[in-house]
Scaffold this active site. Structure first.
Site, short mmCIF file in Angstrom:
data_model
loop_
_atom_site.label_atom_id
_atom_site.label_comp_id
_atom_site.label_asym_id
_atom_site.label_seq_id
_atom_site.Cartn_x
_atom_site.Cartn_y
_atom_site.Cartn_z
N LYS A 1 0.87 -1.18 0.00
CA LYS A 1 0.00 0.00 0.00
C LYS A 1 0.90 1.23 0.00
O LYS A 1 1.70 1.42 0.92
CB LYS A 1 -0.90 -0.01 1.24
CG LYS A 1 -1.67 1.31 1.48
CD LYS A 1 -2.60 1.25 2.70
CE LYS A 1 -3.23 2.59 3.02
NZ LYS A 1 -4.09 2.58 4.22
N ASP B 1 -2.57 10.16 3.43
CA ASP B 1 -3.95 9.76 3.67
C ASP B 1 -4.62 10.80 4.57
O ASP B 1 -4.49 10.77 5.79
CB ASP B 1 -3.98 8.37 4.34
CG ASP B 1 -5.41 7.90 4.63
OD1 ASP B 1 -6.35 8.55 4.12
OD2 ASP B 1 -5.57 6.90 5.34
N LYS C 1 -10.05 12.87 8.14
CA LYS C 1 -9.55 12.49 9.46
C LYS C 1 -9.55 13.72 10.37
O LYS C 1 -9.27 14.82 9.91
CB LYS C 1 -8.09 11.99 9.34
CG LYS C 1 -7.94 10.60 8.80
CD LYS C 1 -6.48 10.18 8.78
CE LYS C 1 -6.30 8.82 8.12
NZ LYS C 1 -6.93 7.71 8.84
N ASP D 1 1.59 6.29 5.56
CA ASP D 1 0.66 5.37 4.92
C ASP D 1 1.24 4.73 3.66
O ASP D 1 0.60 3.93 3.01
CB ASP D 1 -0.66 6.10 4.61
CG ASP D 1 -1.87 5.21 4.85
OD1 ASP D 1 -1.72 4.19 5.57
OD2 ASP D 1 -2.95 5.51 4.31
N ASP E 1 -12.11 7.00 4.07
CA ASP E 1 -10.86 6.78 4.80
C ASP E 1 -10.45 5.31 4.79
O ASP E 1 -9.32 4.98 5.15
CB ASP E 1 -11.01 7.31 6.24
CG ASP E 1 -9.67 7.52 6.91
OD1 ASP E 1 -8.64 7.48 6.20
OD2 ASP E 1 -9.64 7.73 8.15
N GLU F 1 -9.45 3.60 2.41
CA GLU F 1 -9.02 3.69 1.01
C GLU F 1 -7.94 2.67 0.66
O GLU F 1 -7.82 2.27 -0.49
CB GLU F 1 -8.49 5.11 0.71
CG GLU F 1 -7.03 5.39 1.09
CD GLU F 1 -6.71 5.21 2.58
OE1 GLU F 1 -7.64 5.29 3.39
OE2 GLU F 1 -5.54 4.97 2.91
N ARG G 1 -7.65 -0.46 1.31
CA ARG G 1 -8.18 -1.74 0.82
C ARG G 1 -8.66 -1.60 -0.63
O ARG G 1 -8.67 -2.57 -1.37
CB ARG G 1 -9.28 -2.23 1.76
CG ARG G 1 -10.47 -1.33 1.86
CD ARG G 1 -11.36 -1.67 3.06
NE ARG G 1 -10.81 -1.20 4.33
CZ ARG G 1 -11.35 -1.45 5.51
NH1 ARG G 1 -12.44 -2.18 5.60
NH2 ARG G 1 -10.80 -0.98 6.62
N1 BES Z 1 -4.13 4.53 6.95
C1 BES Z 1 -5.22 4.28 7.79
C2 BES Z 1 -4.90 3.27 8.90
C3 BES Z 1 -3.91 3.67 9.94
C4 BES Z 1 -4.33 4.11 11.17
C5 BES Z 1 -2.55 3.53 9.70
C6 BES Z 1 -3.40 4.44 12.13
C7 BES Z 1 -1.63 3.88 10.67
C8 BES Z 1 -2.05 4.33 11.88
C9 BES Z 1 -6.40 3.70 6.99
O1 BES Z 1 -6.49 4.13 5.67
C10 BES Z 1 -7.64 4.11 7.68
O2 BES Z 1 -7.89 5.26 7.79
N2 BES Z 1 -8.39 3.14 8.16
C11 BES Z 1 -9.59 3.38 8.88
C12 BES Z 1 -10.61 2.33 8.45
C13 BES Z 1 -12.00 2.59 8.94
C14 BES Z 1 -12.58 3.83 8.26
C15 BES Z 1 -12.86 1.38 8.65
C16 BES Z 1 -9.31 3.25 10.38
O3 BES Z 1 -8.50 2.40 10.75
O4 BES Z 1 -9.85 4.03 11.13
ZN ZN Z 2 -4.69 4.71 4.77
ZN ZN Z 3 -7.55 5.98 5.48
#
Ligand code: BES
Ligand code: ZN
Ligand code: ZN
Length: 495
Positions: free
Chosen positions: A247, A252, A259, A270, A329, A331, A333
């Site tokens: 990824k 992000d 966020k 990210d 967010d 994204e 996946r």
């Molecule tokens: N890049 C983030 C995940 C992340 C969180 C990486 C903390 C490093 C530290 C990912 O894209 C994300 O935002 N995931 C969301 C998913 C949710 C919306 C289902 C999350 O983990 O909150």
């Molecule tokens: Zn992300």
């Molecule tokens: Zn994200």
């Protein structure tokens, strides 16, 4: 830092300073020459504890056992204690009579990983003196043979540690510098300098051609155009095919599901999965593993704007699966979905994706640990064991049929978020499963590195910032496979 091994006795080596490791708090051991001083300092030689005696030009560090990671931590702690000195040459003994390869590697990795620093954005650079670490093999029997094996171990550990350090450089670079285009340039640079490595780079038009509708949607609102990167290392008579997918979100922001500010800071990290995939390819090529190794990177920025993709959109991935967007967010996946479809077309024998995918994984296993997921228990155990040897922390997270149901969608085939926030790391893994073909399912591992990839406080031999998560475990794993196909059971490699 330059590192050399020598059969010379420790006392016969001229050096400015000596590192002494104290194993199991054995302060009365023959190597410990300054017992009175150490007891005055109340030095107990606990794990990660060090004591520097400038008058004696010796630095002591404790290790709880002869475990590889205890040795790495101790060497890093010792070098840190003398960081600000002007010593140019430092010698260190060997502390075991067998297994020179394992301990040489641990010493070298501890030194090189601990020595990393990132000052690209400091206007005044720290002056780093070029140091030499000299490792004496005095304790080992059968010096000739051991010298050769220690030299090989030194070379191998240097490659692995430098690969991890490369991943740190890529991740620590700020989003304005490390754009998808810049990341693609890094990949091209690797291909230009490594033997048997080629690089293909595709832009937004390529995504369209390939029907990568999910990846393209995430990328759309950014001023920096996306890049699809495919690196191939192909040695002669390659035995099996390993494909790593990373990824590569160079930033992000969360997209329209923006966020909150405190969660946005550090999202330059990210791209850690892609940095790991890049570094693994470099390491594999330098180690000359007898396999075909591919690295696939989906790189873009998740931004806001008039043409941003939205919650409520339905996207069509490369394999035709339709995805309801409920949160922009989630994204990573979406980008990985299309990259995994492409990866499966390569008919891999092993497929590993790496991603800072979910905050839920960090909640589940803590900040220091990678979550390993997949359908094949034996394969997960292999990676777990390789991670352990490499010094990376990991844990397996189990899929199950009930969690799988949580990503159903009323309007499309699946939803990009689960109906419940519990088990979020696993439901993200199960989302990815929809893009892995049946023949590849048992060959696939998903590594969620959201926790360890980037931590703002230093830990062990890791500096604050990027840690290169995923690189060492996968390179150790590739080495284990090399031993297996060569039917080679080096006693040194057995614990
Ligand atoms: N890049 C983030 C995940 C992340 C969180 C990486 C903390 C490093 C530290 C990912 O894209 C994300 O935002 N995931 C969301 C998913 C949710 C919306 C289902 C999350 O983990 O909150
Ligand atoms: Zn992300
Ligand atoms: Zn994200």
């Amino acid at each position: 830092m330059k590192i050399t091994v020598t059969p010379k006795k420790l006392d016969a080596i001229h050096a400015d300073c000596e590192i002494v490791l104290i194993i199991n708090q054995q302060l009365k051991h023959k190597w410990v020459k300054d017992q009175t001083d150490l007891s005055t300092l109340n030095f107990e030689a606990k794990s990660e504890e060090s004591a520097f005696l400038p008058h004696q030009h010796r630095v002591y560090a404790g290790a709880d056992s002869l475990d590889r990671d205890e040795i790495r931590l101790a060497v890093a702690a010792a070098l840190k204690a003398i960081k600000n000195t002007n010593y140019k040459t430092i010698k260190i003994g060997s502390y075991v009579k067998t297994c020179p390869a394992i301990y040489t590697k641990a010493i070298v990795e501890g030194a090189l990983l601990g020595d990393y620093s990132f000052d690209r954005y400091k206007s005044k650079k720290e002056t780093k003196i070029q140091r030499e670490l000299i490792l004496s093999l005095e304790e080992y029997h059968d010096k000739e043979l051991k010298l050769e094996s220690a030299q090989n171990a030194l070379d191998e550990a240097t490659i692995i540690a430098q690969a991890a350090n490369l991943a740190k450089d890529v991740v620590n670079a700020v989003p304005d510098d490390m754009t998808p285009e810049a990341l693609a340039n890094e990949a091209q640079k690797l291909a230009d300098t490594l033997d048997n490595v080629t690089c293909f780079i595709g832009d937004e038009h390529f995504l369209e051609e390939q029907k990568m509708g999910a990846f393209a949607a995430v990328a759309r609102a950014s001023a920096h155009k996306p890049r699809f990167i495919h690196l191939t290392y192909k040695p002669k008579d390659a035995k099996e095919k390993f494909v790593f997918v990373g990824k590569g979100l160079t930033y992000d922001s969360g997209g329209l599901s923006l966020k909150p500010s405190e969660h946005m800071v550090s999202m330059k990290s990210d791209k850690s999965g892609s940095a790991a995939a890049l570094a693994i390819l470099k390491g594999a090529a330098q180690l000359q593993v007898p396999f075909e190794v591919h690295t696939i990177i989906g790189s873009c920025e998740n931004m806001i704007g008039g043409n941003a993709y939205k919650p409520d959109d339905v996207l069509v991935a490369k394999n035709g699966v339709t995805i309801e967007v409920r949160n922009t967010d989630a994204e990573g996946r979406l980008v990985l979905a299309d990259c995994l479809c492409y990866a499966c077309e390569l008919e891999p024998d092993y497929l590993v994706d790496m991603a800072t995918l979910t905050g839920a994984c960090v909640v589940a296993v803590g900040e220091y640990t990678t979550g390993i997921m997949g359908h094949n228990s034996a394969l997960k155990d292999e990676m777990l064991s390789a991670a352990d040897k490499s010094g990376e922390l990991s844990a397996t997270l189990p899929f199950n049929r009930y969690l799988k149901k949580l990503i159903k969608s009323d309007i499309a085939d699946i939803s990009n978020i689960a109906a419940s926030r519990y088990g979020g790391a696993i439901t993200a893994g199960l989302f990815l499963d929809n893009f892995v073909t049946d023949t590849v399912k048992d060959k696939w591992l998903h590594l969620d590195i959201a926790g360890p990839a980037f931590i703002e406080k230093e830990w062990g031999y890791n500096q604050s910032g990027a840690s290169g998560a995923g690189v060492r475990m996968c390179l150790y794993w590739l080495k284990e496979h090399t031993y297996k196909i060569n039917n080679y059971h080096d006693k040194d490699e057995e614990k």
